[in-house]
Design a protein around this motif. Sequence first.
Motif, PDB file in Angstrom:
ATOM      1  N   ASP A 212       0.821  -1.209   0.000  1.00 24.74           N
ATOM      2  CA  ASP A 212       0.000   0.000   0.000  1.00 24.74           C
ATOM      3  C   ASP A 212       0.855   1.260   0.000  1.00 24.74           C
ATOM      4  O   ASP A 212       0.477   2.294  -0.575  1.00 24.74           O
ATOM      5  CB  ASP A 212      -0.951  -0.008   1.199  1.00 24.74           C
ATOM      6  N   LYS A 224      -4.709   3.205  -6.118  1.00 30.97           N
ATOM      7  CA  LYS A 224      -5.333   3.399  -4.812  1.00 30.97           C
ATOM      8  C   LYS A 224      -6.503   2.438  -4.580  1.00 30.97           C
ATOM      9  O   LYS A 224      -6.780   2.050  -3.440  1.00 30.97           O
ATOM     10  CB  LYS A 224      -5.790   4.843  -4.668  1.00 30.97           C
ATOM     11  N   LYS A 227      -5.533  -0.863  -2.736  1.00 34.37           N
ATOM     12  CA  LYS A 227      -5.016  -0.893  -1.368  1.00 34.37           C
ATOM     13  C   LYS A 227      -5.802  -1.899  -0.521  1.00 34.37           C
ATOM     14  O   LYS A 227      -7.026  -1.986  -0.612  1.00 34.37           O
ATOM     15  CB  LYS A 227      -5.093   0.505  -0.745  1.00 34.37           C
ATOM     16  N   THR A 271      -4.360  -5.642  12.178  1.00 34.35           N
ATOM     17  CA  THR A 271      -4.378  -4.645  11.112  1.00 34.35           C
ATOM     18  C   THR A 271      -3.460  -3.487  11.476  1.00 34.35           C
ATOM     19  O   THR A 271      -3.508  -2.962  12.588  1.00 34.35           O
ATOM     20  CB  THR A 271      -5.798  -4.116  10.878  1.00 34.35           C
ATOM     21  N   ASN A 273      -3.331  -0.783   9.359  1.00 32.90           N
ATOM     22  CA  ASN A 273      -4.036   0.387   8.834  1.00 32.90           C
ATOM     23  C   ASN A 273      -5.357   0.547   9.581  1.00 32.90           C
ATOM     24  O   ASN A 273      -6.225  -0.322   9.504  1.00 32.90           O
ATOM     25  CB  ASN A 273      -4.300   0.198   7.331  1.00 32.90           C
ATOM     26  N   PRO A 274      -5.544   1.663  10.315  1.00 31.96           N
ATOM     27  CA  PRO A 274      -6.775   1.835  11.094  1.00 31.96           C
ATOM     28  C   PRO A 274      -8.038   1.934  10.250  1.00 31.96           C
ATOM     29  O   PRO A 274      -9.153   1.831  10.780  1.00 31.96           O
ATOM     30  CB  PRO A 274      -6.523   3.133  11.868  1.00 31.96           C
ATOM     31  N   ASP A 275      -7.866   2.118   8.932  1.00 37.74           N
ATOM     32  CA  ASP A 275      -9.038   2.173   8.056  1.00 37.74           C
ATOM     33  C   ASP A 275      -9.607   0.782   7.782  1.00 37.74           C
ATOM     34  O   ASP A 275     -10.733   0.666   7.300  1.00 37.74           O
ATOM     35  CB  ASP A 275      -8.666   2.834   6.724  1.00 37.74           C
ATOM     36  N   PHE A 276      -8.831  -0.260   8.073  1.00 37.96           N
ATOM     37  CA  PHE A 276      -9.283  -1.624   7.817  1.00 37.96           C
ATOM     38  C   PHE A 276     -10.024  -2.165   9.045  1.00 37.96           C
ATOM     39  O   PHE A 276      -9.676  -1.834  10.190  1.00 37.96           O
ATOM     40  CB  PHE A 276      -8.101  -2.551   7.520  1.00 37.96           C
TER      41      PHE A 276
END
Length: 380
Positions: A212, A224, A227, A271, A273-276
Motif C-alpha cells: 500500500d 489506490k 489498497k 491490522t 491500517n486503522p481504516d481496515f
Amino acid sequence: MTDRLAELSAAGVAVWLDDLSRVRLSSGGLDQMRREQHLVGVTTNPTIFAKALADADAYDAQVRELAAQGVTVEEAVRLMTGYDVRWACDVMRPAYDASGGVDGRISIEVDPRKAHQTEKTIAEAKTLWWLVDRPNLFIKIPATKAGLPAITATLAAGISVNVTLIFSLERYRAVMDAFMSGLEQAKENGHDLTKIGSVASFFVSRVDTEVDKRLDKIGSDEAKALKGKAAIANAQLAYEAYTEAFATDRWQALADAGAHPQRPLWASTSTKNPDFPDTIYVEQLIAPGTVNTMPESVITAYADHGETKGDTVTTAYDAARQAMSDLAAVGVDMADVVQVLEDEGVEKFESSWVELLEDVDKSLKAAAQGAGNPSDAAAK
C-alpha cells in the motif's frame, strides 16, 4: 450469546495467541484463555520476549540466581525464555493431548542473528529442543534460503518446526518441499512421524503495509483502488499451493506412515491500517486445517464481533489471481516486495534480540553488584 471463537474453530481455524510473558503465565491468564476462548496454541518471537522481559519484577528472582551462577547473557536469555516456554507447554498440554499432538504447541525461535547460517541454526534448534524438553514444542526457523536446509535437518532429527517469515508463494513451495524432505529423512532415521509437527507461518498484514505504501507512491486511481488487496490475495493463493502440495503421492506416502500435514499458519494478522476492519485478516482467511495466531486484542475483537461465514479462501482463488495481476499492471513488483519484507523481518527480530541481550546484561550486572555489596548484605 454467540460464541464466535467456537464458530471459527469449527470452521477449521485453530486459534493461537501471538504473545507470551511470565505475568500471563503466573496470573493464570493463559490457562484461562485455553479454557474459555478456545485457545489451542501460542507463538513467540524475539520482539515478544524483549517486551516480556522488560517487566523486571517478573524475572527478578531468576535474574539474581543466574547472576550468582555467573552465566553469560546468551545463556541467561535462553534459560529465561526457555523457562517461560516450558511452562506454557505444560499449560497447553491438555490441548495437545486432546488434538492427538496437532495443537497445544508453543514456539520458541532460534537466535535470529543466525538466520543466514544453516549449521548454527541446526545446532541451536537441537539445543532448544533439549532445553525445553516438551513434546508440544515448536522450534521456529526463518524461511531464508539458508533456513531451508536447516528446516529439513531439524525435522530429520525428529524435532517439530514452526517455519517463520514466509512472504512469497515461491518460498512457501520450497518450505513445503523442505518439510517433506525432513519427514522422509526422519522416517529413514527411525523417528515416529506421528510425534513430529510443523506449521508454516505465512505473514499477512506486513504485505499490505509494504504494497500500500507503493500504491500511494504510484498515486493513480487504479493503484489506490488496490489498497488492502495484496495480503489476503497472497495468503489465499498460498493456501491453494498448500492443497496442491498435500494432494501428491509424495505426501500420501508420508501420511500413510503417520505424518501430520504442515498446516498453513496466518501470522501478522493484526491490522496496521486503522481504516481496515480489525478482524479482516481473520475473517478473510478462514479455511480448513489452518492456524491463525493473533494478538490478544484481535482474539478479543473476534470474540466480540467477528463473522465466520464459512470457507473464505478456496472460493476466492480467481479473485486473488486477478488482484495480483492488477497489482502487477499498475507497477507493483511483488518479487521485490517479498524480498524487502523478508530482509526487514530478519532485521527487526535481530534488533529485538540485541535489545533483549542488552537489557538482560544490565539486569545481570545490577544483580551481581547488589549481591556483592557488603552494605546491602548488612542491611538484609
